[in-house]
Design a protein around this motif. Structure first.
Motif: not given
Lengths: 113, 116
Positions: A35, A42, A56, A105, B33, B37, B39, B44-45, B50, B91, B95, B101-104, B106-108
């Motif tokens: 990311y 974000g 992906q 990380g 989902y 998160y 930060q 680190q997130m 969830r 954040f 997902m 498609g398992n990508q996050f 995120f908001g700002t």
């Protein structure tokens, strides 16, 4: 048990150069996602690797490429750096299904001057 | 396309008080989902909580709870008994189900400061 390890923590590059960032996933995880987090924003998804292949990809140009090794570690390469590539680059690992257990990380802070 | 909106860039709360962070999202998916998160300055997130969209019951995790309104596409985070260690960026993330498609997304983010 080490979590996700990223290196380096910081680096400074000049416009036009190339950079390689590295990520070692958490033990037991075989999927790695990258990311980009610009200042005040974000994180945005770059791509995900599983079984050494890009599974992906997000909306990033071909200047961004990656690799996954047999030990599941991964590299993110960025060619022809632009000032706008300055950001925090986060690596996240997960089991293959990704439903649970994403671990991030602490990122690599890249500054392009 | 999925979008996540956090309309509160910054918030503050007195130690031991309760604070609610807002999040709305847009999707045409019916199953997905939602996540919050944290930060901290370490960058680190860290997963806070969830929620599975097919579950009507709101998720809770110790001092953290959510108010999930699926029809309104709203997903707020309530932090009770705020502690100094809660100071961080928060954040909201979306997902789609795995294998689709398992990508996050995120908001700002919302910068939360807990005041002693």
């Amino acid at each position: 048990d080490a979590g996700v390890t990223q290196s380096p923590t910081h680096l400074i590059k000049t416009r036009g150069q190339q950079v390689t960032l590295r990520c070692s996933p958490k033990s037991g995880h075989d999927t790695v996602s990258w990311y980009q987090q610009a200042l005040g924003q974000g994180p945005q998804f770059i791509f995900q690797y599983y079984e050494e292949e890009e599974r992906q990809r997000g909306n990033f140009p071909d200047r961004f490429s990656g690799h996954q090794f047999p030990n599941y570690s991964s590299e993110l390469n960025v060619n022809a750096l632009l000032l706008g590539d300055s950001a925090l680059y986060l690596c996240a690992s997960s089991p293959a299904d990704g439903e649970y257990g994403y671990t991030f990380g602490s990122g690599t802070r890249l500054t392009v001057v | 396309a999925q979008t996540v909106t956090q309309s509160q860039p910054e918030m503050s709360v007195q130690e031991a008080e309760t604070v609610t962070l807002s999040c709305t999202y847009d999707t045409s998916e019916s199953n997905y989902y939602l996540f919050w998160y944290k930060q901290p300055p370490s960058r680190q997130m860290i997963l806070v909580i969830r929620q599975e969209a097919y579950k009507q019951q709101n998720a809770t995790e110790n001092r953290f709870s959510v108010n999930f309104q699926k029809a309104a596409k709203s997903f707020s985070l309530k932090i009770s008994d705020s502690q100094l260690g809660d100071t961080a960026m928060y954040f909201c993330a979306f997902m789609k189900l795995p294998n689709t498609g398992n990508q996050f997304y995120f908001g700002t983010g919302t910068s939360l400061t807990v005041i002693p």
